[in-house]
Write an enzyme that holds these catalytic residues in place. Sequence first.
Site, PDB file in Angstrom:
ATOM      1  N   SER A 182      -2.667 -10.147 -13.176  1.00 16.53           N
ATOM      2  CA  SER A 182      -2.442  -9.265 -14.329  1.00 16.53           C
ATOM      3  C   SER A 182      -2.786 -10.018 -15.605  1.00 16.53           C
ATOM      4  CB  SER A 182      -0.970  -8.860 -14.363  1.00 16.53           C
ATOM      5  OG  SER A 182      -0.661  -8.256 -15.595  1.00 16.53           O
ATOM      6  N   GLY A 188      -2.114  -0.042  -4.576  1.00 13.55           N
ATOM      7  CA  GLY A 188      -2.354  -0.391  -3.169  1.00 13.55           C
ATOM      8  C   GLY A 188      -2.662   0.838  -2.332  1.00 13.55           C
ATOM      9  N   TYR A 247       7.506 -12.777 -14.711  1.00 12.38           N
ATOM     10  CA  TYR A 247       6.362 -12.009 -14.212  1.00 12.38           C
ATOM     11  C   TYR A 247       5.049 -12.680 -14.641  1.00 12.38           C
ATOM     12  CZ  TYR A 247       3.241  -8.063 -13.272  1.00 12.38           C
ATOM     13  OH  TYR A 247       2.224  -7.282 -12.793  1.00 12.38           O
ATOM     14  N   ALA A 289       0.821  -1.223   0.000  1.00 11.97           N
ATOM     15  CA  ALA A 289       0.000   0.000   0.000  1.00 11.97           C
ATOM     16  C   ALA A 289       0.854   1.272   0.000  1.00 11.97           C
ATOM     17  CB  ALA A 289      -0.946   0.010   1.203  1.00 11.97           C
TER      18      ALA A 289
END
Length: 282
Positions: free
Chosen positions: A138, A16, A164, A11
């Site tokens: 994603s 976030g 990724y 965050a």
Amino acid sequence: MPFRTTVITGATSGIGKETALALAKIDHALYLLVRNVDKGEALKKELVAQSGNRSIFVVHCNLADMESVQRAATELKGKLFAINTLINNAGGINQTRKLSKDGYELTFAMNHLGHFLLTMSLMPLLQKGQARIVNISSEAHKIARPQLLNDFQFERDYSSFKAYGLAKLCNIYFTKSLAEKYVQAGITAYAVHPGIVSTGFGTELGGFGKVLMMLAKPFMITPRQGAETSIYLAGAAKLNPKLSGQYFKKGSVAQTNLAAQNASARNKLWQISEQLAAPFLI
Ligand SMILES: NC(=O)c1ccc[n+]([C@@H]2O[C@H](COP(=O)([O-])OP(=O)(O)OC[C@H]3O[C@@H](n4cnc5c(N)ncnc54)[C@H](OP(=O)(O)O)[C@@H]3O)[C@@H](O)[C@H]2O)c1
């Protein structure tokens, strides 16, 4: 909506941060799990000032360090009776192959394995809170193939985008497995693609990746826009439990690739993760 206790990773920046702010404004008690405590304390001040919500707390947690995750979970277990929402949001991409403190490929460790250990360590509290678990994945999962799990350490052929993509495919596998295994406990789990968002993401990339990020920049959405689906899934008063296990984009269920529906690869990931997390589970 009744008072909710929410734990969120990542965050201190981007998606976030906007998610945390929106949830602070609707009175969630927030536990910010951060790898940099100074950044976390500055964020807490900002969130309190902007929301008026004083129930915001900082807990140190480096997701690429299994002992750090274990300590964060122990601290939360000492402080909380139940958790209603867990947002596994932290993540990123690495230009070169690096290893986490425990010797795992860093992209896999920070995007998936740390969150697996955190979630499983917090499971008794999540069960008590009939929690919603929101995992930030994603569209990049679409470049990954289940076979990549055979070399999840990327000892051969490391590529930042392949690593990724695999990590984000793991986020979807983890979501589906959680939804399936913990349905009786009243736990629901959701995976999210936030969009292509202008954040700190990708700043470590060089070469072709850097050029790609620069070209995409003018078309990127804002962090607040990128946080919308997370805010919806974490903040909505009610969600249809039948949607548990699904992948969301722009607030609605979206298509994954075929690889994400591969149950044997999904079970294999669970076994690998369980084995790697076992020495640290409390
Ligand atoms: N931006 C996009 O276009 C996009 C698209 C699809 C998915 N996503 C996903 O969205 C999520 C949020 O990313 P973002 O775009 O908001 O990027 P960001 O601005 O770079 O934020 C990443 C956050 O993750 C934290 N983090 C990274 N490694 C960590 C570790 N080892 N331990 C604890 N925290 C760690 C960072 O902490 P520090 O502040 O300490 O660095 C930061 O708070 C990620 O999972 C990313 O993969 C992003």
